[in-house]
Design a protein around this motif. Structure first.
Motif, PDB file in Angstrom:
ATOM      1  N   THR A 227     -12.683  -7.825  -2.135  1.00 25.64           N
ATOM      2  CA  THR A 227     -13.184  -6.963  -2.068  1.00 25.64           C
ATOM      3  C   THR A 227     -11.172  -6.172  -1.989  1.00 25.64           C
ATOM      4  O   THR A 227     -11.432  -6.417  -1.056  1.00 25.64           O
ATOM      5  CB  THR A 227     -14.191  -5.603  -2.153  1.00 25.64           C
ATOM      6  OG1 THR A 227     -15.337  -5.970  -2.705  1.00 25.64           O
ATOM      7  CG2 THR A 227     -13.615  -4.108  -2.470  1.00 25.64           C
ATOM      8  N   LEU A 228     -10.158  -6.322  -2.887  1.00 25.37           N
ATOM      9  CA  LEU A 228      -9.594  -5.953  -2.562  1.00 25.37           C
ATOM     10  C   LEU A 228      -9.211  -3.779  -2.602  1.00 25.37           C
ATOM     11  O   LEU A 228      -8.800  -3.963  -3.874  1.00 25.37           O
ATOM     12  CB  LEU A 228      -8.092  -6.655  -2.303  1.00 25.37           C
ATOM     13  CG  LEU A 228      -8.192  -7.786  -2.527  1.00 25.37           C
ATOM     14  CD1 LEU A 228      -7.368  -8.690  -3.133  1.00 25.37           C
ATOM     15  CD2 LEU A 228      -8.586  -8.422  -0.947  1.00 25.37           C
ATOM     16  N   ALA A 229      -8.467  -2.878  -1.568  1.00 21.85           N
ATOM     17  CA  ALA A 229      -8.403  -1.855  -1.901  1.00 21.85           C
ATOM     18  C   ALA A 229      -7.359  -1.103  -1.504  1.00 21.85           C
ATOM     19  O   ALA A 229      -7.435  -1.331  -0.307  1.00 21.85           O
ATOM     20  CB  ALA A 229      -9.946  -1.222  -2.779  1.00 21.85           C
ATOM     21  N   PHE A 230      -7.035   0.136  -2.025  1.00 21.21           N
ATOM     22  CA  PHE A 230      -6.039   0.944  -0.625  1.00 21.21           C
ATOM     23  C   PHE A 230      -7.595   2.565  -0.977  1.00 21.21           C
ATOM     24  O   PHE A 230      -7.450   2.931   0.378  1.00 21.21           O
ATOM     25  CB  PHE A 230      -5.218   1.789  -1.673  1.00 21.21           C
ATOM     26  CG  PHE A 230      -4.631   2.974  -1.004  1.00 21.21           C
ATOM     27  CD1 PHE A 230      -4.458   2.722   0.875  1.00 21.21           C
ATOM     28  CD2 PHE A 230      -5.255   4.153  -1.232  1.00 21.21           C
ATOM     29  CE1 PHE A 230      -3.128   3.631   1.562  1.00 21.21           C
ATOM     30  CE2 PHE A 230      -3.968   5.266  -0.058  1.00 21.21           C
ATOM     31  CZ  PHE A 230      -4.001   5.571   0.604  1.00 21.21           C
ATOM     32  N   THR A 231      -8.126   2.845  -2.262  1.00 23.51           N
ATOM     33  CA  THR A 231      -9.175   3.693  -1.390  1.00 23.51           C
ATOM     34  C   THR A 231     -10.389   3.320  -3.225  1.00 23.51           C
ATOM     35  O   THR A 231     -10.262   2.616  -3.566  1.00 23.51           O
ATOM     36  CB  THR A 231      -8.613   5.382  -1.967  1.00 23.51           C
ATOM     37  OG1 THR A 231      -9.095   6.766  -2.038  1.00 23.51           O
ATOM     38  CG2 THR A 231      -8.518   4.830  -4.061  1.00 23.51           C
ATOM     39  N   GLY A 232     -11.188   4.177  -2.527  1.00 26.28           N
ATOM     40  CA  GLY A 232     -12.673   3.306  -2.627  1.00 26.28           C
ATOM     41  C   GLY A 232     -12.580   3.344  -4.065  1.00 26.28           C
ATOM     42  O   GLY A 232     -12.068   4.701  -5.397  1.00 26.28           O
ATOM     43  N   ARG A 233     -13.636   2.589  -4.955  1.00 31.00           N
ATOM     44  CA  ARG A 233     -13.435   2.336  -7.054  1.00 31.00           C
ATOM     45  C   ARG A 233     -14.533   4.060  -7.436  1.00 31.00           C
ATOM     46  O   ARG A 233     -13.472   4.575  -8.250  1.00 31.00           O
ATOM     47  CB  ARG A 233     -14.485   2.162  -6.361  1.00 31.00           C
ATOM     48  CG  ARG A 233     -15.458   1.673  -8.437  1.00 31.00           C
ATOM     49  CD  ARG A 233     -16.598   0.511  -8.495  1.00 31.00           C
ATOM     50  NE  ARG A 233     -16.178   0.667  -9.789  1.00 31.00           N
ATOM     51  CZ  ARG A 233     -16.143  -0.312 -10.896  1.00 31.00           C
ATOM     52  NH1 ARG A 233     -15.471  -1.578 -10.124  1.00 31.00           N
ATOM     53  NH2 ARG A 233     -16.218  -0.793 -12.103  1.00 31.00           N
ATOM     54  N   ARG A 234     -14.889   4.589  -6.421  1.00 29.24           N
ATOM     55  CA  ARG A 234     -16.170   6.275  -6.751  1.00 29.24           C
ATOM     56  C   ARG A 234     -14.848   7.415  -6.716  1.00 29.24           C
ATOM     57  O   ARG A 234     -14.768   7.918  -7.870  1.00 29.24           O
ATOM     58  CB  ARG A 234     -17.272   5.869  -5.808  1.00 29.24           C
ATOM     59  CG  ARG A 234     -18.486   5.341  -6.338  1.00 29.24           C
ATOM     60  CD  ARG A 234     -19.580   5.409  -5.599  1.00 29.24           C
ATOM     61  NE  ARG A 234     -19.374   5.720  -3.924  1.00 29.24           N
ATOM     62  CZ  ARG A 234     -20.066   6.014  -3.072  1.00 29.24           C
ATOM     63  NH1 ARG A 234     -21.207   6.404  -2.722  1.00 29.24           N
ATOM     64  NH2 ARG A 234     -19.483   5.261  -2.458  1.00 29.24           N
TER      65      ARG A 234
END
Length: 287
Positions: A227-234
């Motif tokens: 999981t690679l992200a700056f901010t959450g999916r929701r």
């Protein structure tokens, strides 16, 4: 008595030393498929589930053992930094959270460096430990990152960093966010010295770390399905009011959209890094 208990009891009588183990250390439940796997079998498989290929999170010790040539690893003493500068307290004191994390992991903070060789080529490896307060980035992590850069420049070796973080450490406020520009300047120091910076993205890498040194590498490698992200999916879905693809914010999605260079299985990671270092450094990296 359940079948699982029967197996455990039987093993305690036939496996040397097994009687000192408990169910929590003898078996591991895969977070990917839920299969119960013998801990020893999982370790021999580089902490990758033999059933579904899920890559479990591992710490600095396991990383160094898997990557560096036998006998070459020299773990650097983690630099000291100001502890609890804001005297922060939420449901617990920040100082108490640090004590707990140190007791659980045996590390001073969430980032550890080591010097060594991969296939005979010099390298400095930095590993972020998600088990230490979610790998959160505070002053100590920033100091350790800079320590790794300085060690790489001193030994004329590439710097390889394994990221695993939930982002900046809220208990240090703006001081944690200051590590973003500090790490950026340190990476420029590497470039000025003519040395490569290689990033291996592991599950999960997010927040301020993703916005800083995790995405500033000369080469970006990721482990499968991280999981690679700056901010959450929701948060994103609620903002744009659209449903995102199922594989959004995964290694494979980033590769498909040109944001990373390759997705590499853990069993092939050592060989891949050796090849990359050979291409980028040539004879300069030879020990």
């Amino acid at each position: 008595m359940s079948w699982l208990s029967s197996v455990r009891n039987a093993l305690s009588g036939i496996v040397p030393g097994a009687k000192s183990q408990n169910p929590d250390t003898l078996w591991h439940k895969c977070k990917g498929c839920g299969t119960m796997v013998f801990t020893k079998e999982l370790e021999e498989n580089l902490h990758v589930c033999p059933t579904c290929d899920h890559h479990e999170r591992i710490g600095p010790g396991e990383r160094f053992a898997q990557l560096l040539d036998e006998g070459s690893a020299e773990v650097l003493v983690q630099p000291r930094s100001t502890e609890d500068p804001l005297k922060f307290r939420d449901s617990k004191r920040y100082a108490d959270r640090l004590k707990t994390a140190r007791a659980d992991t045996g590390e001073q903070d969430a980032f550890v460096n080591a010097k060594g060789t991969i296939d005979g080529r010099r390298v400095v490896v930095g590993v972020q430990d998600f088990a230490f307060m979610g790998g959160s980035m505070g002053q100590a992590v920033g100091e350790a990152f800079i320590q790794g850069v300085e060690a790489a420049i001193e030994t004329r070796a590439p710097y390889v960093v394994f990221t695993a973080s939930g982002g900046a450490r809220m208990q240090e406020g703006i001081l944690s966010l200051m590590q973003m520009p500090r790490s950026t300047v340190a990476i420029q120091m590497l470039h000025d010295a003519g040395l490569p910076y290689v990033v291996v993205l592991t599950d999960p890498t997010s927040g301020g770390v993703m916005a800083a040194y995790a995405m500033l590498g000369d080469v970006h490698i990721a482990e499968p399905k991280a999981t690679l992200a700056f901010t959450g999916r929701r948060v994103i879905e609620s903002t744009i009011r659209e449903k995102l693809p199922e594989d959004f914010q995964t290694s494979e999605y980033y590769l498909e959209h040109g944001m990373i260079d390759m997705v590499v299985h853990r069993k092939e990671l050592r060989a891949t890094l050796g090849t990359v270092i050979g291409y980028l450094c040539g004879e300069r990296a030879a020990a």
